[in-house]
Write a protein that holds these residues in place. Sequence first.
Motif, short mmCIF file in Angstrom:
data_model
loop_
_atom_site.label_atom_id
_atom_site.label_comp_id
_atom_site.label_asym_id
_atom_site.label_seq_id
_atom_site.Cartn_x
_atom_site.Cartn_y
_atom_site.Cartn_z
N THR A 43 -30.35 30.68 22.14
CA THR A 43 -29.02 30.27 22.87
C THR A 43 -28.98 28.90 22.91
O THR A 43 -30.10 27.94 22.50
CB THR A 43 -28.82 30.74 24.00
N LEU A 44 -28.12 28.24 23.18
CA LEU A 44 -28.14 26.73 23.26
C LEU A 44 -29.06 26.25 24.40
O LEU A 44 -29.60 24.97 24.26
CB LEU A 44 -26.61 26.07 23.89
N MET A 118 -28.24 21.57 25.19
CA MET A 118 -26.92 21.53 24.29
C MET A 118 -27.25 21.25 22.90
O MET A 118 -26.43 20.55 22.27
CB MET A 118 -26.02 20.17 25.11
N GLN A 119 -28.27 21.81 22.40
CA GLN A 119 -28.69 21.35 20.99
C GLN A 119 -29.36 22.69 20.23
O GLN A 119 -30.09 23.35 20.79
CB GLN A 119 -29.72 20.47 20.92
N TRP A 120 -28.79 23.18 19.10
CA TRP A 120 -29.26 24.29 18.43
C TRP A 120 -30.40 23.67 17.74
O TRP A 120 -30.47 22.56 17.11
CB TRP A 120 -28.14 24.74 17.24
#
Length: 199
Positions: A43-44, A118-120
């Motif tokens: 997930t994020l 906040m990063q894939w």
Amino acid sequence: MAAPQHPTDLDAMSPEEREAYNQEKRAQEAEEQARLPYRWTQTLADVDITVPVPAGTRGRDVLVQIRPRSLKVALKQSPSAEPIVEGDLFAAVLLDDCTWSVEDQRTVVIHLEKQNAMQWWPHVVTHHPKIDVALIQPENSSLADLDGETRGMVEKMMYEQRQKQMGESNSEEARKLAMIEEFKKQHPEMDFSKAQVNM
């Protein structure tokens, strides 16, 4: 279908061609990921990894080292053998929130909390094949699933985006305008007709 030579080639594709290209790319990625000695999802905020191990394996039989920027998984009974997974992580993790366990005596389950939530990640370990993060389709989630601080931030961003789309001022500008209006009410003796307001 031949892979586009340049990113602008994607722009030249019709929606059908682009979808066919994306499907082909996903299939190729799935093939590469299937060859890895583990499976992973994300997930994020976090990454979950499952590593198959021989049946009957217990926690004491496994060496799992999670460091802020690296991961190692190995079987203790074969010290001369190569680790199952070893390498630098794509990005830093929060050590205190990372866990691992052995499930059903046949799978090592590792949970990594991303430092940047906040990063894939295109891959877990940097020397393994990447996935195209632009093709990730996150599961739908509602604002109710988020913690209070994150929810507030998302709601503010959504409000400001709506205001922008409607050509109205953002929340900070709206707050300043409200303060000015309140000041005008409190000081009716002052002339504001020639006042310039810079936001």
